[in-house]
Design a protein around this motif. Structure first.
Motif, PDB file in Angstrom:
ATOM      1  N   ASP A  43       0.879  -1.233   0.016  1.00  0.00           N
ATOM      2  CA  ASP A  43      -0.002   0.120   0.106  1.00  0.00           C
ATOM      3  C   ASP A  43       0.668   1.259   0.153  1.00  0.00           C
ATOM      4  N   GLN A  44       2.120   1.231   0.774  1.00  0.00           N
ATOM      5  CA  GLN A  44       2.900   2.148   0.755  1.00  0.00           C
ATOM      6  C   GLN A  44       3.536   2.600  -0.701  1.00  0.00           C
ATOM      7  N   TYR A  45       3.967   1.625  -1.475  1.00  0.00           N
ATOM      8  CA  TYR A  45       4.554   1.651  -2.740  1.00  0.00           C
ATOM      9  C   TYR A  45       3.286   2.228  -3.783  1.00  0.00           C
ATOM     10  N   ARG A  46       2.215   1.628  -3.498  1.00  0.00           N
ATOM     11  CA  ARG A  46       1.150   2.044  -4.207  1.00  0.00           C
ATOM     12  C   ARG A  46       1.028   3.560  -4.246  1.00  0.00           C
ATOM     13  N   ALA A  47       0.864   3.946  -2.763  1.00  0.00           N
ATOM     14  CA  ALA A  47       0.715   5.316  -2.557  1.00  0.00           C
ATOM     15  C   ALA A  47       1.471   6.434  -3.454  1.00  0.00           C
ATOM     16  N   LEU A  48       2.831   5.863  -3.101  1.00  0.00           N
ATOM     17  CA  LEU A  48       3.916   6.747  -3.729  1.00  0.00           C
ATOM     18  C   LEU A  48       4.009   6.688  -5.134  1.00  0.00           C
ATOM     19  N   PHE A  49       3.789   5.489  -5.941  1.00  0.00           N
ATOM     20  CA  PHE A  49       4.184   5.361  -7.281  1.00  0.00           C
ATOM     21  C   PHE A  49       3.039   4.926  -8.018  1.00  0.00           C
ATOM     22  N   GLY A  50       1.809   4.632  -7.599  1.00  0.00           N
ATOM     23  CA  GLY A  50       0.796   3.883  -8.492  1.00  0.00           C
ATOM     24  C   GLY A  50       0.633   2.538  -8.811  1.00  0.00           C
ATOM     25  N   ASP A  51      -0.098   1.894  -9.496  1.00  0.00           N
ATOM     26  CA  ASP A  51      -0.277   0.658  -9.807  1.00  0.00           C
ATOM     27  C   ASP A  51       0.847   0.038 -10.725  1.00  0.00           C
ATOM     28  N   ASP A  52       1.462   1.022 -11.492  1.00  0.00           N
ATOM     29  CA  ASP A  52       2.305   0.470 -12.483  1.00  0.00           C
ATOM     30  C   ASP A  52       3.674   0.334 -11.862  1.00  0.00           C
ATOM     31  N   PHE A  53       4.050   0.930 -10.654  1.00  0.00           N
ATOM     32  CA  PHE A  53       5.451   0.360 -10.155  1.00  0.00           C
ATOM     33  C   PHE A  53       5.716  -1.272 -10.142  1.00  0.00           C
ATOM     34  N   TYR A  54       6.962  -1.622 -10.153  1.00  0.00           N
ATOM     35  CA  TYR A  54       6.971  -2.803 -10.635  1.00  0.00           C
ATOM     36  C   TYR A  54       6.715  -3.845  -9.423  1.00  0.00           C
ATOM     37  N   ILE A  55       6.694  -3.308  -8.116  1.00  0.00           N
ATOM     38  CA  ILE A  55       6.330  -4.243  -7.032  1.00  0.00           C
ATOM     39  C   ILE A  55       5.116  -4.533  -6.930  1.00  0.00           C
ATOM     40  N   CYS A  56       4.299  -3.393  -7.335  1.00  0.00           N
ATOM     41  CA  CYS A  56       2.589  -3.575  -7.294  1.00  0.00           C
ATOM     42  C   CYS A  56       2.209  -4.309  -8.456  1.00  0.00           C
ATOM     43  N   ARG A  57       3.041  -4.338  -9.616  1.00  0.00           N
ATOM     44  CA  ARG A  57       2.928  -5.166 -11.019  1.00  0.00           C
ATOM     45  C   ARG A  57       3.020  -6.704 -10.488  1.00  0.00           C
ATOM     46  N   PHE A  58       3.954  -6.956  -9.749  1.00  0.00           N
ATOM     47  CA  PHE A  58       4.417  -8.276  -9.294  1.00  0.00           C
ATOM     48  C   PHE A  58       3.525  -9.030  -8.528  1.00  0.00           C
ATOM     49  N   GLN A  59       2.493  -8.406  -7.935  1.00  0.00           N
ATOM     50  CA  GLN A  59       1.516  -8.642  -6.912  1.00  0.00           C
ATOM     51  C   GLN A  59       0.630 -10.175  -7.286  1.00  0.00           C
ATOM     52  N   GLU A  60       0.145  -9.855  -8.555  1.00  0.00           N
ATOM     53  CA  GLU A  60      -0.949 -10.778  -8.895  1.00  0.00           C
ATOM     54  C   GLU A  60      -0.156 -11.993  -9.421  1.00  0.00           C
ATOM     55  N   PRO A  61      -0.487 -13.306  -8.953  1.00  0.00           N
ATOM     56  CA  PRO A  61       0.272 -14.480  -9.472  1.00  0.00           C
ATOM     57  C   PRO A  61      -0.087 -14.729 -10.824  1.00  0.00           C
ATOM     58  N   GLY A  62       1.020 -14.879 -11.711  1.00  0.00           N
ATOM     59  CA  GLY A  62       0.879 -15.275 -13.028  1.00  0.00           C
ATOM     60  C   GLY A  62       0.985 -14.067 -14.134  1.00  0.00           C
ATOM     61  N   VAL A  63       0.893 -13.097 -13.750  1.00  0.00           N
ATOM     62  CA  VAL A  63       0.673 -12.041 -14.610  1.00  0.00           C
ATOM     63  C   VAL A  63       1.947 -11.472 -15.198  1.00  0.00           C
TER      64      VAL A  63
END
Length: 320
Positions: free
Chosen positions: A139-159
Protein backbone atom coordinates in the motif's frame (compact mmCIF):
# COMPACT_ATOMS: atom_id res chain seq x y z
CA UNK A 1 35.57 -21.48 -10.76
CA UNK A 2 36.32 -25.21 -10.81
CA UNK A 3 37.59 -24.90 -7.24
CA UNK A 4 34.14 -23.92 -5.97
CA UNK A 5 32.33 -26.87 -4.39
CA UNK A 6 28.64 -27.43 -5.13
CA UNK A 7 26.50 -29.37 -2.67
CA UNK A 8 22.84 -29.96 -1.91
CA UNK A 9 21.71 -29.44 1.67
CA UNK A 10 18.41 -30.61 3.16
CA UNK A 11 17.07 -27.73 5.23
CA UNK A 12 13.67 -26.61 6.48
CA UNK A 13 11.80 -29.02 4.23
CA UNK A 14 13.60 -28.17 0.98
CA UNK A 15 16.79 -29.14 -0.84
CA UNK A 16 19.09 -26.14 -1.19
CA UNK A 17 21.93 -25.80 -3.67
CA UNK A 18 25.02 -24.26 -2.06
CA UNK A 19 28.30 -23.07 -3.57
CA UNK A 20 31.21 -22.84 -1.15
CA UNK A 21 34.98 -22.68 -1.00
CA UNK A 22 37.71 -22.20 1.58
CA UNK A 23 38.25 -22.70 5.27
CA UNK A 24 38.22 -20.33 8.23
CA UNK A 25 35.60 -17.85 9.49
CA UNK A 26 32.39 -18.28 7.49
CA UNK A 27 30.95 -15.61 5.20
CA UNK A 28 27.40 -16.18 3.94
CA UNK A 29 26.37 -14.34 0.75
CA UNK A 30 22.69 -13.74 -0.12
CA UNK A 31 21.71 -12.83 -3.69
CA UNK A 32 18.86 -10.70 -4.98
CA UNK A 33 16.34 -10.79 -7.86
CA UNK A 34 16.85 -11.99 -10.53
CA UNK A 35 20.16 -13.44 -9.43
CA UNK A 36 21.77 -16.67 -8.20
CA UNK A 37 24.75 -17.86 -6.17
CA UNK A 38 26.69 -17.04 -9.37
CA UNK A 39 26.50 -13.32 -8.60
CA UNK A 40 29.02 -13.87 -5.79
CA UNK A 41 31.46 -16.15 -7.59
CA UNK A 42 34.34 -13.65 -7.61
CA UNK A 43 33.80 -12.74 -3.97
CA UNK A 44 33.84 -16.47 -3.12
CA UNK A 45 37.21 -16.88 -4.80
CA UNK A 46 38.66 -13.68 -3.37
CA UNK A 47 37.70 -14.24 0.26
CA UNK A 48 38.57 -17.93 0.23
CA UNK A 49 42.08 -16.96 -0.90
CA UNK A 50 42.34 -14.77 2.20
CA UNK A 51 41.41 -17.31 4.81
CA UNK A 52 37.61 -17.27 4.83
CA UNK A 53 35.04 -19.97 4.20
CA UNK A 54 32.81 -18.34 1.58
CA UNK A 55 29.28 -19.70 1.07
CA UNK A 56 26.60 -18.65 -1.45
CA UNK A 57 23.33 -20.58 -1.78
CA UNK A 58 20.65 -20.36 -4.40
CA UNK A 59 17.85 -19.06 -2.20
CA UNK A 60 14.48 -20.81 -2.00
CA UNK A 61 12.80 -20.71 -5.41
CA UNK A 62 15.97 -19.96 -7.37
CA UNK A 63 18.39 -21.94 -9.53
CA UNK A 64 19.04 -25.47 -8.34
CA UNK A 65 17.24 -25.01 -5.00
CA UNK A 66 13.69 -26.32 -4.55
CA UNK A 67 10.79 -24.00 -5.36
CA UNK A 68 7.71 -24.82 -3.25
CA UNK A 69 4.49 -24.10 -5.18
CA UNK A 70 2.67 -22.08 -2.51
CA UNK A 71 3.20 -18.31 -2.41
CA UNK A 72 2.99 -18.38 1.38
CA UNK A 73 6.09 -20.61 1.49
CA UNK A 74 8.31 -17.61 0.69
CA UNK A 75 7.99 -15.53 3.84
CA UNK A 76 10.95 -14.11 5.73
CA UNK A 77 10.44 -16.82 8.35
CA UNK A 78 10.76 -19.56 5.72
CA UNK A 79 13.88 -18.13 4.08
CA UNK A 80 15.66 -17.32 7.34
CA UNK A 81 14.72 -20.82 8.49
CA UNK A 82 16.40 -22.23 5.38
CA UNK A 83 19.59 -20.36 6.21
CA UNK A 84 19.63 -21.38 9.85
CA UNK A 85 19.24 -25.00 8.75
CA UNK A 86 22.08 -24.52 6.27
CA UNK A 87 24.39 -23.25 9.01
CA UNK A 88 23.37 -26.12 11.28
CA UNK A 89 24.09 -28.64 8.51
CA UNK A 90 27.53 -27.11 7.97
CA UNK A 91 28.21 -26.99 11.72
CA UNK A 92 28.61 -23.20 11.69
CA UNK A 93 27.57 -21.31 14.82
CA UNK A 94 27.99 -17.76 13.49
CA UNK A 95 28.67 -16.09 10.14
CA UNK A 96 29.66 -12.80 8.64
CA UNK A 97 26.63 -11.97 6.49
CA UNK A 98 26.59 -10.15 3.12
CA UNK A 99 23.39 -9.34 1.21
CA UNK A 100 22.30 -7.50 -1.90
CA UNK A 101 18.82 -6.45 -3.09
CA UNK A 102 16.34 -9.08 -1.81
CA UNK A 103 19.32 -10.78 -0.22
CA UNK A 104 19.87 -7.57 1.75
CA UNK A 105 16.28 -7.60 2.95
CA UNK A 106 16.61 -11.25 3.98
CA UNK A 107 19.85 -10.35 5.76
CA UNK A 108 18.04 -7.66 7.78
CA UNK A 109 15.37 -10.22 8.68
CA UNK A 110 18.07 -12.72 9.64
CA UNK A 111 19.69 -10.18 11.98
CA UNK A 112 16.31 -9.27 13.44
CA UNK A 113 15.16 -12.84 14.04
CA UNK A 114 18.42 -14.65 14.84
CA UNK A 115 21.10 -12.11 15.81
CA UNK A 116 22.85 -14.86 17.77
CA UNK A 117 23.90 -16.47 14.47
CA UNK A 118 25.44 -13.33 12.89
CA UNK A 119 28.82 -11.84 13.79
CA UNK A 120 28.45 -8.76 11.57
CA UNK A 121 26.66 -7.64 8.43
CA UNK A 122 27.67 -5.95 5.19
CA UNK A 123 24.54 -4.96 3.25
CA UNK A 124 24.08 -3.49 -0.20
CA UNK A 125 21.32 -1.31 -1.64
CA UNK A 126 18.30 -1.92 0.63
CA UNK A 127 18.17 -0.10 3.97
CA UNK A 128 16.52 -1.47 7.08
CA UNK A 129 13.22 0.18 7.88
CA UNK A 130 11.50 -0.35 11.17
CA UNK A 131 8.04 -1.85 10.68
CA UNK A 132 5.29 0.74 10.15
CA UNK A 133 2.30 -0.66 12.09
CA UNK A 134 -0.13 1.65 10.29
CA UNK A 135 0.43 0.78 6.63
CA UNK A 136 1.25 -2.37 4.68
CA UNK A 137 4.32 -2.17 2.42
CA UNK A 138 2.54 -2.69 -0.91
CA UNK A 139 0.00 0.00 0.00
CA UNK A 140 2.90 2.35 0.74
CA UNK A 141 4.46 1.69 -2.67
CA UNK A 142 1.12 2.08 -4.43
CA UNK A 143 0.53 5.42 -2.70
CA UNK A 144 3.98 6.65 -3.76
CA UNK A 145 4.17 5.37 -7.32
CA UNK A 146 0.79 4.01 -8.41
CA UNK A 147 -0.30 0.62 -9.74
CA UNK A 148 2.35 0.58 -12.46
CA UNK A 149 5.24 0.39 -9.96
CA UNK A 150 7.02 -2.91 -10.56
CA UNK A 151 6.44 -4.26 -7.02
CA UNK A 152 2.72 -3.61 -7.43
CA UNK A 153 2.83 -5.23 -10.87
CA UNK A 154 4.41 -8.35 -9.35
CA UNK A 155 1.62 -8.94 -6.83
CA UNK A 156 -0.93 -10.81 -8.97
CA UNK A 157 0.14 -14.44 -9.47
CA UNK A 158 0.91 -15.37 -13.05
CA UNK A 159 0.71 -11.90 -14.57
CA UNK A 160 4.42 -11.06 -14.52
CA UNK A 161 5.27 -14.62 -15.50
CA UNK A 162 3.04 -14.35 -18.57
CA UNK A 163 4.67 -11.04 -19.47
CA UNK A 164 8.20 -12.47 -19.05
CA UNK A 165 7.34 -15.51 -21.14
CA UNK A 166 6.71 -13.35 -24.21
CA UNK A 167 10.39 -12.53 -24.71
CA UNK A 168 13.62 -14.46 -24.75
CA UNK A 169 14.93 -15.08 -21.23
CA UNK A 170 18.42 -13.81 -22.06
CA UNK A 171 16.94 -10.53 -23.34
CA UNK A 172 14.94 -10.18 -20.13
CA UNK A 173 18.03 -10.79 -17.98
CA UNK A 174 19.85 -8.06 -19.88
CA UNK A 175 16.97 -5.64 -19.25
CA UNK A 176 17.06 -6.36 -15.53
CA UNK A 177 20.81 -6.38 -14.96
CA UNK A 178 21.70 -3.60 -17.38
CA UNK A 179 19.33 -0.94 -16.07
CA UNK A 180 21.01 2.28 -14.94
CA UNK A 181 18.15 4.73 -14.30
CA UNK A 182 17.48 5.83 -10.69
CA UNK A 183 13.83 6.50 -11.50
CA UNK A 184 11.26 4.17 -9.90
CA UNK A 185 10.54 1.34 -12.35
CA UNK A 186 6.96 1.90 -13.42
CA UNK A 187 5.76 -0.44 -16.16
CA UNK A 188 2.31 0.13 -17.70
CA UNK A 189 0.44 -3.13 -18.13
CA UNK A 190 -0.10 -2.55 -21.85
CA UNK A 191 3.67 -2.21 -22.36
CA UNK A 192 4.94 -4.79 -19.89
CA UNK A 193 8.54 -5.65 -19.17
CA UNK A 194 8.71 -7.10 -22.65
CA UNK A 195 8.30 -3.56 -23.97
CA UNK A 196 11.21 -2.04 -22.05
CA UNK A 197 14.11 -0.93 -24.27
CA UNK A 198 16.77 -3.50 -25.05
CA UNK A 199 20.42 -2.84 -24.25
CA UNK A 200 22.36 -1.84 -27.35
CA UNK A 201 25.58 -3.12 -25.83
CA UNK A 202 26.38 -4.98 -22.64
CA UNK A 203 28.13 -3.02 -19.88
CA UNK A 204 31.79 -3.94 -19.45
CA UNK A 205 31.11 -5.96 -16.30
CA UNK A 206 28.44 -8.21 -17.87
CA UNK A 207 29.36 -10.82 -20.48
CA UNK A 208 27.23 -12.94 -22.76
CA UNK A 209 28.52 -15.93 -20.79
CA UNK A 210 27.11 -14.42 -17.59
CA UNK A 211 23.78 -13.65 -19.23
CA UNK A 212 23.55 -17.16 -20.64
CA UNK A 213 24.22 -18.74 -17.24
CA UNK A 214 21.40 -16.77 -15.62
CA UNK A 215 19.11 -17.37 -18.59
CA UNK A 216 19.70 -21.13 -18.55
CA UNK A 217 18.74 -21.40 -14.88
CA UNK A 218 15.70 -19.11 -15.08
CA UNK A 219 14.54 -20.87 -18.24
CA UNK A 220 14.52 -24.13 -16.28
CA UNK A 221 13.15 -22.84 -12.98
CA UNK A 222 11.07 -19.88 -14.08
CA UNK A 223 10.70 -16.60 -12.20
CA UNK A 224 7.79 -17.51 -9.93
CA UNK A 225 9.95 -18.39 -6.93
CA UNK A 226 11.68 -15.02 -6.98
CA UNK A 227 8.45 -13.14 -7.62
CA UNK A 228 6.85 -14.85 -4.62
CA UNK A 229 9.22 -12.93 -2.32
CA UNK A 230 7.51 -9.74 -3.49
CA UNK A 231 4.10 -11.38 -3.04
CA UNK A 232 4.93 -12.06 0.60
CA UNK A 233 5.81 -8.47 1.48
CA UNK A 234 2.47 -7.82 3.17
CA UNK A 235 2.44 -11.27 4.77
CA UNK A 236 5.89 -10.56 6.23
CA UNK A 237 4.50 -7.32 7.60
CA UNK A 238 1.78 -9.30 9.39
CA UNK A 239 4.09 -12.02 10.69
CA UNK A 240 6.69 -9.60 11.99
CA UNK A 241 4.27 -7.58 14.10
CA UNK A 242 5.95 -8.80 17.33
CA UNK A 243 9.19 -7.14 16.15
CA UNK A 244 7.64 -3.69 15.68
CA UNK A 245 10.20 -1.17 16.92
CA UNK A 246 12.99 -3.74 17.20
CA UNK A 247 16.49 -2.63 16.27
CA UNK A 248 19.40 -4.22 14.42
CA UNK A 249 22.15 -4.19 17.03
CA UNK A 250 24.98 -6.17 15.45
CA UNK A 251 27.90 -4.38 13.72
CA UNK A 252 26.79 -3.21 10.27
CA UNK A 253 28.31 -1.66 7.16
CA UNK A 254 25.95 -0.43 4.46
CA UNK A 255 26.69 0.51 0.85
CA UNK A 256 24.43 2.20 -1.68
CA UNK A 257 25.05 3.49 -5.19
CA UNK A 258 24.37 7.08 -6.12
CA UNK A 259 22.01 5.95 -8.89
CA UNK A 260 20.48 3.07 -6.96
CA UNK A 261 16.70 2.99 -7.30
CA UNK A 262 16.30 2.33 -3.58
CA UNK A 263 18.27 5.45 -2.66
CA UNK A 264 15.87 7.60 -4.67
CA UNK A 265 12.66 6.35 -3.07
CA UNK A 266 11.10 9.41 -1.40
CA UNK A 267 12.32 9.75 2.18
CA UNK A 268 15.19 7.25 2.01
CA UNK A 269 17.97 9.79 1.53
CA UNK A 270 16.68 11.81 4.49
CA UNK A 271 16.22 8.65 6.58
CA UNK A 272 19.88 7.77 6.08
CA UNK A 273 21.34 11.25 6.44
CA UNK A 274 19.17 12.63 9.26
CA UNK A 275 19.57 9.90 11.86
CA UNK A 276 16.62 7.58 11.27
CA UNK A 277 18.78 4.75 9.97
CA UNK A 278 21.21 5.09 12.88
CA UNK A 279 18.30 4.94 15.34
CA UNK A 280 16.97 1.71 13.83
CA UNK A 281 20.45 0.24 13.28
CA UNK A 282 22.56 1.43 16.23
CA UNK A 283 25.28 -1.02 15.22
CA UNK A 284 25.74 0.82 11.92
CA UNK A 285 29.23 2.26 11.61
CA UNK A 286 29.22 4.02 8.26
CA UNK A 287 27.39 4.29 4.94
CA UNK A 288 29.43 3.98 1.76
CA UNK A 289 28.03 5.91 -1.17
CA UNK A 290 29.47 4.38 -4.31
CA UNK A 291 29.68 7.30 -6.69
CA UNK A 292 30.52 5.30 -9.77
CA UNK A 293 27.77 6.55 -12.00
CA UNK A 294 25.64 3.50 -11.44
CA UNK A 295 23.59 1.47 -9.02
CA UNK A 296 24.90 -0.54 -6.11
CA UNK A 297 24.54 -3.60 -8.31
CA UNK A 298 26.70 -2.02 -10.99
CA UNK A 299 29.27 -0.81 -8.48
CA UNK A 300 29.52 -4.05 -6.56
CA UNK A 301 29.58 -6.53 -9.41
CA UNK A 302 31.29 -4.45 -12.06
CA UNK A 303 34.52 -5.48 -13.65
CA UNK A 304 36.43 -2.64 -11.98
CA UNK A 305 39.21 -3.18 -9.49
CA UNK A 306 37.47 -1.20 -6.77
CA UNK A 307 38.34 -2.36 -3.25
CA UNK A 308 35.73 -1.41 -0.68
CA UNK A 309 36.96 -1.53 2.91
CA UNK A 310 34.19 -2.93 5.02
CA UNK A 311 33.87 -4.50 8.46
CA UNK A 312 34.69 -7.28 9.30
CA UNK A 313 36.96 -7.95 6.32
CA UNK A 314 40.08 -6.06 5.38
CA UNK A 315 38.43 -5.68 2.00
CA UNK A 316 35.85 -7.17 -0.30
CA UNK A 317 36.93 -7.20 -3.92
CA UNK A 318 34.22 -6.07 -6.24
CA UNK A 319 33.89 -7.79 -9.56
CA UNK A 320 31.08 -9.62 -11.31
Amino acid sequence: MEKIKHTTVATNGINMHVASIGTGPAVLFLHGFPELWYSWRKQLLYLSSRGYRAIAPDLRGYGDTDAPPSITSYTALHVVGDLVGLLDEFGIEQVFLVGHDWGALIAWYFCLLRPDRVKALVNLSVVFRSRNPATKPVDQYRALFGDDFYICRFQEPGVAEEDFAQIDTARLIKKFLGGRSPKPPCVPKEIGFRGLPDLRTLPSWLSEEDVNYYASKFSQKGFTGGLNYYRCLDLNWELLAPWTGAQIKIPVKFMVGDLDITYHIPGIREYIQNGGFKKDVPGWQRVFFLLLGGSTYFAFVSGTSVMTHVYPFKAIQTGH
